[in-house]
Motif scaffolding. Structure first.
Motif, PDB file in Angstrom:
ATOM      1  N   PRO A   1       0.810  -1.221   0.000  1.00 56.84           N
ATOM      2  CA  PRO A   1       0.000   0.000   0.000  1.00 56.84           C
ATOM      3  C   PRO A   1       0.845   1.274   0.000  1.00 56.84           C
ATOM      4  O   PRO A   1       0.334   2.343  -0.331  1.00 56.84           O
ATOM      5  N   GLY A   2       2.109   1.176   0.366  1.00 54.11           N
ATOM      6  CA  GLY A   2       2.953   2.347   0.550  1.00 54.11           C
ATOM      7  C   GLY A   2       3.512   2.908  -0.744  1.00 54.11           C
ATOM      8  O   GLY A   2       4.721   2.964  -0.938  1.00 54.11           O
ATOM      9  N   VAL A   3       2.617   3.332  -1.634  1.00 59.14           N
ATOM     10  CA  VAL A   3       3.012   3.962  -2.900  1.00 59.14           C
ATOM     11  C   VAL A   3       2.084   5.147  -3.143  1.00 59.14           C
ATOM     12  O   VAL A   3       0.991   5.204  -2.574  1.00 59.14           O
ATOM     13  N   ILE A   4       2.510   6.090  -4.012  1.00 57.82           N
ATOM     14  CA  ILE A   4       1.623   7.232  -4.257  1.00 57.82           C
ATOM     15  C   ILE A   4       0.576   6.924  -5.312  1.00 57.82           C
ATOM     16  O   ILE A   4      -0.487   7.517  -5.312  1.00 57.82           O
ATOM     17  N   GLY A   5       0.866   6.002  -6.238  1.00 61.44           N
ATOM     18  CA  GLY A   5      -0.057   5.749  -7.352  1.00 61.44           C
ATOM     19  C   GLY A   5      -0.687   4.372  -7.263  1.00 61.44           C
ATOM     20  O   GLY A   5      -0.466   3.521  -8.117  1.00 61.44           O
ATOM     21  N   ARG A   6      -1.511   4.150  -6.262  1.00 63.31           N
ATOM     22  CA  ARG A   6      -2.136   2.833  -6.108  1.00 63.31           C
ATOM     23  C   ARG A   6      -3.066   2.541  -7.277  1.00 63.31           C
ATOM     24  O   ARG A   6      -3.856   3.396  -7.660  1.00 63.31           O
ATOM     25  N   ALA A   7      -2.963   1.342  -7.830  1.00 63.94           N
ATOM     26  CA  ALA A   7      -3.851   0.924  -8.919  1.00 63.94           C
ATOM     27  C   ALA A   7      -4.171  -0.559  -8.749  1.00 63.94           C
ATOM     28  O   ALA A   7      -3.267  -1.364  -8.541  1.00 63.94           O
ATOM     29  N   PRO A   8      -5.453  -0.911  -8.814  1.00 61.84           N
ATOM     30  CA  PRO A   8      -5.815  -2.325  -8.645  1.00 61.84           C
ATOM     31  C   PRO A   8      -5.301  -3.172  -9.805  1.00 61.84           C
ATOM     32  O   PRO A   8      -4.970  -2.658 -10.867  1.00 61.84           O
ATOM     33  N   GLY A   9      -5.214  -4.463  -9.571  1.00 58.41           N
ATOM     34  CA  GLY A   9      -4.813  -5.376 -10.640  1.00 58.41           C
ATOM     35  C   GLY A   9      -3.316  -5.585 -10.743  1.00 58.41           C
ATOM     36  O   GLY A   9      -2.823  -6.079 -11.750  1.00 58.41           O
ATOM     37  N   GLY A  10      -2.588  -5.233  -9.690  1.00 58.82           N
ATOM     38  CA  GLY A  10      -1.136  -5.337  -9.730  1.00 58.82           C
ATOM     39  C   GLY A  10      -0.615  -6.753  -9.629  1.00 58.82           C
ATOM     40  O   GLY A  10      -1.359  -7.711  -9.396  1.00 58.82           O
ATOM     41  N   LEU A  11       0.704  -6.869  -9.834  1.00 54.59           N
ATOM     42  CA  LEU A  11       1.350  -8.170  -9.807  1.00 54.59           C
ATOM     43  C   LEU A  11       1.402  -8.726  -8.383  1.00 54.59           C
ATOM     44  O   LEU A  11       1.387  -7.982  -7.408  1.00 54.59           O
ATOM     45  N   THR A  12       1.503 -10.044  -8.308  1.00 59.07           N
ATOM     46  CA  THR A  12       1.694 -10.694  -7.019  1.00 59.07           C
ATOM     47  C   THR A  12       3.191 -10.767  -6.703  1.00 59.07           C
ATOM     48  O   THR A  12       4.050 -10.511  -7.560  1.00 59.07           O
ATOM     49  N   TYR A  13       3.478 -11.159  -5.475  1.00 58.13           N
ATOM     50  CA  TYR A  13       4.862 -11.383  -5.054  1.00 58.13           C
ATOM     51  C   TYR A  13       5.533 -12.443  -5.930  1.00 58.13           C
ATOM     52  O   TYR A  13       6.644 -12.241  -6.435  1.00 58.13           O
ATOM     53  N   TYR A  14       4.875 -13.567  -6.151  1.00 59.81           N
ATOM     54  CA  TYR A  14       5.520 -14.640  -6.912  1.00 59.81           C
ATOM     55  C   TYR A  14       5.596 -14.332  -8.412  1.00 59.81           C
ATOM     56  O   TYR A  14       6.515 -14.796  -9.084  1.00 59.81           O
ATOM     57  N   GLN A  15       4.649 -13.569  -8.931  1.00 57.72           N
ATOM     58  CA  GLN A  15       4.801 -13.143 -10.339  1.00 57.72           C
ATOM     59  C   GLN A  15       6.047 -12.271 -10.486  1.00 57.72           C
ATOM     60  O   GLN A  15       6.835 -12.438 -11.417  1.00 57.72           O
ATOM     61  N   THR A  16       6.221 -11.334  -9.551  1.00 60.89           N
ATOM     62  CA  THR A  16       7.369 -10.429  -9.648  1.00 60.89           C
ATOM     63  C   THR A  16       8.671 -11.189  -9.435  1.00 60.89           C
ATOM     64  O   THR A  16       9.638 -11.021 -10.200  1.00 60.89           O
ATOM     65  N   LEU A  17       8.694 -12.047  -8.439  1.00 61.98           N
ATOM     66  CA  LEU A  17       9.888 -12.860  -8.207  1.00 61.98           C
ATOM     67  C   LEU A  17      10.154 -13.771  -9.402  1.00 61.98           C
ATOM     68  O   LEU A  17      11.313 -13.979  -9.800  1.00 61.98           O
ATOM     69  N   GLY A  18       9.092 -14.289 -10.006  1.00 57.03           N
ATOM     70  CA  GLY A  18       9.261 -15.150 -11.180  1.00 57.03           C
ATOM     71  C   GLY A  18       9.900 -14.411 -12.349  1.00 57.03           C
ATOM     72  O   GLY A  18      10.690 -14.987 -13.107  1.00 57.03           O
ATOM     73  N   LEU A  19       9.566 -13.137 -12.499  1.00 61.53           N
ATOM     74  CA  LEU A  19      10.195 -12.334 -13.559  1.00 61.53           C
ATOM     75  C   LEU A  19      11.687 -12.140 -13.267  1.00 61.53           C
ATOM     76  O   LEU A  19      12.522 -12.205 -14.175  1.00 61.53           O
ATOM     77  N   ILE A  20      12.022 -11.914 -12.014  1.00 58.89           N
ATOM     78  CA  ILE A  20      13.436 -11.733 -11.642  1.00 58.89           C
ATOM     79  C   ILE A  20      14.211 -13.034 -11.871  1.00 58.89           C
ATOM     80  O   ILE A  20      15.279 -13.050 -12.483  1.00 58.89           O
ATOM     81  N   ARG A  21      13.635 -14.130 -11.392  1.00 56.23           N
ATOM     82  CA  ARG A  21      14.284 -15.441 -11.597  1.00 56.23           C
ATOM     83  C   ARG A  21      14.428 -15.759 -13.078  1.00 56.23           C
ATOM     84  O   ARG A  21      15.462 -16.259 -13.531  1.00 56.23           O
ATOM     85  N   GLY A  22      13.348 -15.485 -13.827  1.00 59.03           N
ATOM     86  CA  GLY A  22      13.358 -15.786 -15.256  1.00 59.03           C
ATOM     87  C   GLY A  22      14.403 -14.974 -15.991  1.00 59.03           C
ATOM     88  O   GLY A  22      15.074 -15.469 -16.905  1.00 59.03           O
ATOM     89  N   ALA A  23      14.553 -13.709 -15.592  1.00 54.95           N
ATOM     90  CA  ALA A  23      15.575 -12.859 -16.215  1.00 54.95           C
ATOM     91  C   ALA A  23      16.967 -13.444 -15.973  1.00 54.95           C
ATOM     92  O   ALA A  23      17.787 -13.533 -16.895  1.00 54.95           O
ATOM     93  N   ALA A  24      17.217 -13.848 -14.735  1.00 55.80           N
ATOM     94  CA  ALA A  24      18.534 -14.402 -14.408  1.00 55.80           C
ATOM     95  C   ALA A  24      18.786 -15.718 -15.144  1.00 55.80           C
ATOM     96  O   ALA A  24      19.928 -16.065 -15.446  1.00 55.80           O
TER      97      ALA A  24
END
Ligand SMILES: [Mn+2]
Length: 320
Positions: A254-277
Protein backbone atom coordinates in the motif's frame (compact mmCIF):
# COMPACT_ATOMS: atom_id res chain seq x y z
CA UNK A 1 -0.03 2.43 21.90
CA UNK A 2 3.33 1.13 23.02
CA UNK A 3 2.12 -2.08 24.58
CA UNK A 4 2.45 -4.34 21.54
CA UNK A 5 4.75 -7.30 22.01
CA UNK A 6 8.02 -6.92 20.11
CA UNK A 7 7.64 -9.78 17.67
CA UNK A 8 10.86 -8.86 15.87
CA UNK A 9 12.73 -9.66 19.07
CA UNK A 10 11.25 -13.16 18.91
CA UNK A 11 13.25 -13.63 15.72
CA UNK A 12 16.40 -12.08 17.18
CA UNK A 13 16.13 -8.67 15.56
CA UNK A 14 18.94 -6.31 16.47
CA UNK A 15 17.16 -2.96 16.59
CA UNK A 16 17.62 0.45 15.02
CA UNK A 17 20.36 1.45 12.58
CA UNK A 18 20.83 -2.12 11.47
CA UNK A 19 21.92 -2.93 7.93
CA UNK A 20 19.67 -4.65 5.38
CA UNK A 21 19.24 -8.24 6.65
CA UNK A 22 21.98 -7.56 9.22
CA UNK A 23 24.57 -7.90 6.44
CA UNK A 24 28.08 -6.54 6.86
CA UNK A 25 28.48 -2.84 6.25
CA UNK A 26 30.82 -1.58 3.53
CA UNK A 27 32.11 1.91 4.43
CA UNK A 28 34.40 2.38 1.42
CA UNK A 29 33.05 1.57 -2.04
CA UNK A 30 36.55 1.74 -3.52
CA UNK A 31 37.53 -1.23 -1.33
CA UNK A 32 34.38 -3.29 -2.03
CA UNK A 33 35.03 -7.04 -2.34
CA UNK A 34 31.50 -8.52 -2.00
CA UNK A 35 29.74 -9.66 -5.20
CA UNK A 36 26.55 -7.71 -4.44
CA UNK A 37 26.33 -4.16 -3.08
CA UNK A 38 23.12 -2.80 -1.57
CA UNK A 39 23.09 0.99 -1.57
CA UNK A 40 20.36 3.42 -0.55
CA UNK A 41 19.51 6.56 -2.53
CA UNK A 42 16.94 8.80 -0.78
CA UNK A 43 16.31 10.77 -3.99
CA UNK A 44 17.86 12.01 -7.22
CA UNK A 45 15.64 14.63 -8.87
CA UNK A 46 12.50 15.49 -6.88
CA UNK A 47 9.67 17.40 -8.53
CA UNK A 48 9.40 20.72 -6.71
CA UNK A 49 5.68 20.34 -6.05
CA UNK A 50 6.00 17.05 -4.17
CA UNK A 51 9.62 16.87 -2.95
CA UNK A 52 11.62 13.78 -2.05
CA UNK A 53 8.61 11.84 -0.84
CA UNK A 54 10.37 8.45 -0.78
CA UNK A 55 13.48 9.62 1.11
CA UNK A 56 12.68 7.47 4.16
CA UNK A 57 12.36 4.25 2.17
CA UNK A 58 15.94 2.90 2.42
CA UNK A 59 15.89 2.90 6.21
CA UNK A 60 12.27 1.77 6.29
CA UNK A 61 13.18 -1.24 4.16
CA UNK A 62 16.21 -2.01 6.32
CA UNK A 63 14.03 -1.96 9.45
CA UNK A 64 11.53 -4.26 7.75
CA UNK A 65 14.21 -6.95 7.41
CA UNK A 66 14.75 -7.12 11.17
CA UNK A 67 12.54 -10.19 11.48
CA UNK A 68 14.48 -12.00 8.74
CA UNK A 69 17.99 -11.06 9.81
CA UNK A 70 18.47 -13.49 12.68
CA UNK A 71 17.53 -16.50 10.53
CA UNK A 72 19.36 -15.44 7.39
CA UNK A 73 21.34 -18.69 7.24
CA UNK A 74 18.24 -20.88 7.65
CA UNK A 75 16.48 -22.60 4.76
CA UNK A 76 14.59 -20.03 2.67
CA UNK A 77 11.78 -21.71 0.77
CA UNK A 78 11.72 -18.82 -1.73
CA UNK A 79 15.42 -19.34 -2.50
CA UNK A 80 15.57 -23.14 -2.35
CA UNK A 81 18.28 -22.97 0.31
CA UNK A 82 19.82 -20.19 2.37
CA UNK A 83 19.36 -16.76 0.71
CA UNK A 84 23.13 -16.68 0.25
CA UNK A 85 24.27 -20.25 -0.53
CA UNK A 86 27.87 -19.54 0.48
CA UNK A 87 29.39 -16.98 2.81
CA UNK A 88 31.48 -15.37 0.03
CA UNK A 89 28.32 -14.76 -2.02
CA UNK A 90 26.82 -12.50 0.64
CA UNK A 91 25.81 -8.96 -0.20
CA UNK A 92 27.03 -6.01 1.83
CA UNK A 93 25.12 -2.86 2.75
CA UNK A 94 26.92 0.29 1.63
CA UNK A 95 24.61 2.68 3.48
CA UNK A 96 23.00 5.68 1.77
CA UNK A 97 24.30 8.06 -0.87
CA UNK A 98 24.31 11.65 0.42
CA UNK A 99 21.26 13.61 -0.70
CA UNK A 100 20.44 17.33 -0.81
CA UNK A 101 16.90 18.28 -1.77
CA UNK A 102 18.21 21.56 -3.24
CA UNK A 103 20.93 19.99 -5.42
CA UNK A 104 19.47 17.52 -7.91
CA UNK A 105 22.51 17.75 -10.16
CA UNK A 106 24.76 16.85 -7.23
CA UNK A 107 22.46 13.97 -6.26
CA UNK A 108 22.60 12.56 -9.77
CA UNK A 109 26.37 12.88 -9.92
CA UNK A 110 26.74 11.08 -6.59
CA UNK A 111 24.46 8.20 -7.65
CA UNK A 112 26.18 7.87 -11.02
CA UNK A 113 29.63 7.80 -9.42
CA UNK A 114 28.64 5.32 -6.69
CA UNK A 115 27.12 2.90 -9.19
CA UNK A 116 30.12 3.16 -11.51
CA UNK A 117 32.46 2.46 -8.59
CA UNK A 118 30.46 -0.61 -7.54
CA UNK A 119 30.42 -1.95 -11.10
CA UNK A 120 34.13 -1.23 -11.40
CA UNK A 121 34.67 -3.51 -8.40
CA UNK A 122 32.88 -6.30 -10.29
CA UNK A 123 29.82 -6.26 -8.02
CA UNK A 124 26.11 -6.09 -8.83
CA UNK A 125 24.56 -2.85 -7.50
CA UNK A 126 21.17 -3.22 -5.83
CA UNK A 127 19.88 0.31 -5.39
CA UNK A 128 17.15 1.05 -2.85
CA UNK A 129 15.24 4.26 -3.65
CA UNK A 130 13.97 6.78 -3.27
CA UNK A 131 11.72 7.67 -6.14
CA UNK A 132 11.85 6.55 -9.76
CA UNK A 133 14.19 9.39 -10.80
CA UNK A 134 17.05 7.34 -9.33
CA UNK A 135 17.45 4.80 -12.17
CA UNK A 136 18.42 7.59 -14.60
CA UNK A 137 21.82 8.37 -13.03
CA UNK A 138 22.13 4.69 -12.11
CA UNK A 139 21.90 3.79 -15.80
CA UNK A 140 24.38 6.55 -16.63
CA UNK A 141 26.81 4.98 -14.15
CA UNK A 142 26.34 1.69 -15.99
CA UNK A 143 27.11 3.45 -19.25
CA UNK A 144 30.33 4.86 -17.79
CA UNK A 145 31.61 1.32 -17.27
CA UNK A 146 29.92 -0.42 -20.21
CA UNK A 147 32.94 -0.51 -22.52
CA UNK A 148 30.78 -1.15 -25.58
CA UNK A 149 28.45 -3.67 -23.94
CA UNK A 150 24.72 -3.08 -24.43
CA UNK A 151 21.95 -3.93 -22.01
CA UNK A 152 18.35 -5.07 -21.80
CA UNK A 153 16.14 -3.20 -19.33
CA UNK A 154 13.31 -5.13 -17.71
CA UNK A 155 11.14 -2.46 -16.10
CA UNK A 156 8.36 -3.69 -13.81
CA UNK A 157 6.06 -0.76 -13.03
CA UNK A 158 2.40 0.27 -13.16
CA UNK A 159 3.50 3.28 -15.23
CA UNK A 160 5.55 3.61 -18.40
CA UNK A 161 7.56 6.73 -17.35
CA UNK A 162 7.89 8.08 -20.93
CA UNK A 163 7.04 11.79 -20.41
CA UNK A 164 9.49 14.00 -22.41
CA UNK A 165 9.53 16.30 -19.35
CA UNK A 166 7.13 16.72 -16.45
CA UNK A 167 6.50 19.73 -14.24
CA UNK A 168 9.34 21.48 -16.06
CA UNK A 169 11.82 18.78 -15.09
CA UNK A 170 13.81 16.69 -17.61
CA UNK A 171 15.34 14.19 -15.13
CA UNK A 172 12.26 13.33 -13.06
CA UNK A 173 10.50 10.08 -12.25
CA UNK A 174 7.87 10.37 -15.01
CA UNK A 175 10.58 10.37 -17.71
CA UNK A 176 12.81 7.50 -16.57
CA UNK A 177 12.30 5.07 -19.44
CA UNK A 178 12.39 7.83 -22.08
CA UNK A 179 15.78 8.95 -20.69
CA UNK A 180 16.90 5.30 -20.73
CA UNK A 181 15.85 5.00 -24.38
CA UNK A 182 18.19 7.90 -25.21
CA UNK A 183 21.27 6.10 -23.84
CA UNK A 184 23.50 4.32 -26.34
CA UNK A 185 24.23 1.36 -24.06
CA UNK A 186 20.51 0.56 -23.72
CA UNK A 187 19.79 -1.95 -26.46
CA UNK A 188 16.29 -3.09 -25.51
CA UNK A 189 13.51 -2.11 -23.11
CA UNK A 190 10.82 -4.52 -21.92
CA UNK A 191 8.14 -2.92 -19.75
CA UNK A 192 5.82 -5.04 -17.62
CA UNK A 193 2.89 -4.37 -15.33
CA UNK A 194 1.36 -1.17 -16.70
CA UNK A 195 -2.27 -0.56 -15.89
CA UNK A 196 -4.71 2.17 -14.89
CA UNK A 197 -4.03 5.87 -15.46
CA UNK A 198 -0.68 7.54 -14.92
CA UNK A 199 0.83 10.73 -16.37
CA UNK A 200 1.47 9.14 -19.78
CA UNK A 201 -0.25 10.67 -22.81
CA UNK A 202 -1.24 8.81 -25.95
CA UNK A 203 1.77 10.38 -27.68
CA UNK A 204 4.13 9.04 -24.97
CA UNK A 205 2.66 5.58 -25.47
CA UNK A 206 3.12 5.84 -29.23
CA UNK A 207 6.68 7.17 -28.91
CA UNK A 208 7.62 4.22 -26.69
CA UNK A 209 6.17 1.70 -29.13
CA UNK A 210 7.86 3.46 -32.07
CA UNK A 211 11.19 3.23 -30.23
CA UNK A 212 10.65 -0.50 -29.95
CA UNK A 213 9.64 -1.04 -26.34
CA UNK A 214 7.98 -4.41 -25.77
CA UNK A 215 5.04 -3.93 -23.40
CA UNK A 216 3.30 -6.61 -21.36
CA UNK A 217 0.53 -5.02 -19.32
CA UNK A 218 -0.51 -6.26 -15.90
CA UNK A 219 -3.68 -7.86 -17.24
CA UNK A 220 -1.63 -9.96 -19.68
CA UNK A 221 0.61 -11.14 -16.85
CA UNK A 222 -2.51 -12.38 -15.06
CA UNK A 223 -3.97 -14.05 -18.16
CA UNK A 224 -0.85 -15.27 -20.00
CA UNK A 225 1.60 -15.89 -17.19
CA UNK A 226 5.28 -14.92 -17.30
CA UNK A 227 6.39 -16.76 -20.45
CA UNK A 228 5.38 -13.94 -22.83
CA UNK A 229 7.70 -11.53 -21.03
CA UNK A 230 10.61 -13.89 -20.50
CA UNK A 231 10.66 -14.97 -24.15
CA UNK A 232 11.34 -11.31 -25.05
CA UNK A 233 14.73 -11.47 -23.27
CA UNK A 234 17.37 -12.84 -25.65
CA UNK A 235 19.53 -15.63 -24.23
CA UNK A 236 22.77 -14.28 -22.83
CA UNK A 237 21.49 -10.74 -22.27
CA UNK A 238 22.96 -8.49 -19.64
CA UNK A 239 19.88 -7.24 -17.83
CA UNK A 240 19.00 -4.26 -15.66
CA UNK A 241 15.88 -4.99 -13.61
CA UNK A 242 14.04 -1.82 -12.56
CA UNK A 243 11.24 -2.39 -10.06
CA UNK A 244 8.72 0.25 -9.03
CA UNK A 245 6.84 -0.79 -5.88
CA UNK A 246 3.54 0.16 -7.51
CA UNK A 247 3.94 -2.71 -9.98
CA UNK A 248 2.81 -4.98 -7.19
CA UNK A 249 -0.81 -4.90 -6.13
CA UNK A 250 -1.56 -2.17 -3.56
CA UNK A 251 -3.10 -4.83 -1.33
CA UNK A 252 0.47 -6.15 -1.00
CA UNK A 253 2.35 -2.83 -1.03
CA UNK A 254 0.00 0.00 0.00
CA UNK A 255 2.95 2.35 0.55
CA UNK A 256 3.01 3.96 -2.90
CA UNK A 257 1.62 7.23 -4.26
CA UNK A 258 -0.06 5.75 -7.35
CA UNK A 259 -2.14 2.83 -6.11
CA UNK A 260 -3.85 0.92 -8.92
CA UNK A 261 -5.81 -2.32 -8.64
CA UNK A 262 -4.81 -5.38 -10.64
CA UNK A 263 -1.14 -5.34 -9.73
CA UNK A 264 1.35 -8.17 -9.81
CA UNK A 265 1.69 -10.69 -7.02
CA UNK A 266 4.86 -11.38 -5.05
CA UNK A 267 5.52 -14.64 -6.91
CA UNK A 268 4.80 -13.14 -10.34
CA UNK A 269 7.37 -10.43 -9.65
CA UNK A 270 9.89 -12.86 -8.21
CA UNK A 271 9.26 -15.15 -11.18
CA UNK A 272 10.20 -12.33 -13.56
CA UNK A 273 13.44 -11.73 -11.64
CA UNK A 274 14.28 -15.44 -11.60
CA UNK A 275 13.36 -15.79 -15.26
CA UNK A 276 15.57 -12.86 -16.21
CA UNK A 277 18.53 -14.40 -14.41
CA UNK A 278 17.86 -17.70 -16.18
CA UNK A 279 17.83 -16.02 -19.62
CA UNK A 280 20.94 -13.94 -19.04
CA UNK A 281 22.73 -12.17 -16.24
CA UNK A 282 21.32 -9.47 -13.95
CA UNK A 283 23.87 -6.65 -14.04
CA UNK A 284 22.05 -4.24 -11.75
CA UNK A 285 18.73 -3.76 -9.99
CA UNK A 286 16.73 -0.98 -8.41
CA UNK A 287 13.74 -0.99 -6.08
CA UNK A 288 12.06 2.41 -6.02
CA UNK A 289 8.87 4.31 -5.15
CA UNK A 290 8.19 2.77 -1.75
CA UNK A 291 6.82 5.44 0.59
CA UNK A 292 6.73 4.33 4.24
CA UNK A 293 4.33 7.11 5.25
CA UNK A 294 1.68 5.70 2.87
CA UNK A 295 2.12 2.12 4.08
CA UNK A 296 -0.41 0.20 6.18
CA UNK A 297 0.95 -1.40 9.36
CA UNK A 298 4.34 -2.09 7.77
CA UNK A 299 2.81 -4.60 5.37
CA UNK A 300 4.22 -3.11 2.19
CA UNK A 301 7.64 -2.53 3.73
CA UNK A 302 7.84 -6.18 4.66
CA UNK A 303 6.61 -7.44 1.28
CA UNK A 304 9.02 -5.19 -0.64
CA UNK A 305 11.92 -6.04 1.67
CA UNK A 306 11.11 -9.73 1.28
CA UNK A 307 11.09 -9.35 -2.52
CA UNK A 308 14.47 -7.61 -2.37
CA UNK A 309 15.78 -10.42 -0.17
CA UNK A 310 14.64 -13.01 -2.70
CA UNK A 311 16.23 -11.00 -5.51
CA UNK A 312 19.52 -11.01 -3.61
CA UNK A 313 19.26 -14.79 -3.49
CA UNK A 314 18.70 -14.93 -7.26
CA UNK A 315 21.70 -12.68 -7.94
CA UNK A 316 23.88 -14.70 -5.57
CA UNK A 317 23.03 -17.85 -7.58
CA UNK A 318 23.49 -16.52 -11.12
CA UNK A 319 26.54 -17.47 -13.13
CA UNK A 320 29.41 -15.02 -12.86
MN1 LIG B 1 7.77 4.38 -12.12
Amino acid sequence: MNDQPNLSALYGATGENATFLGLDRCEDLAALTAPIAIIGAPCATPYKYVGAYCRNAPDGLRRATAALAFNIDCHDFDSGGPVFPRRELRAVDCGDIAFDEADSEGNRAAIRAAVATILGRGAVPVVLGGDDSIPIPMLQGLGDTAGGRRFTILQIDAHIDWRPTHAGEFWGLSSTMRRASEMGHVERIIQVGQRGIGTATGQDWQDAKDWGVAFVGAERIHTEGLGTTLSLIPEGSEIVVCIDADALDPALIPGVIGRAPGGLTYYQTLGLIRGAAARGRIAMMDFVEFMPERDVDGLGAFTFARLITSALGVIARQRA
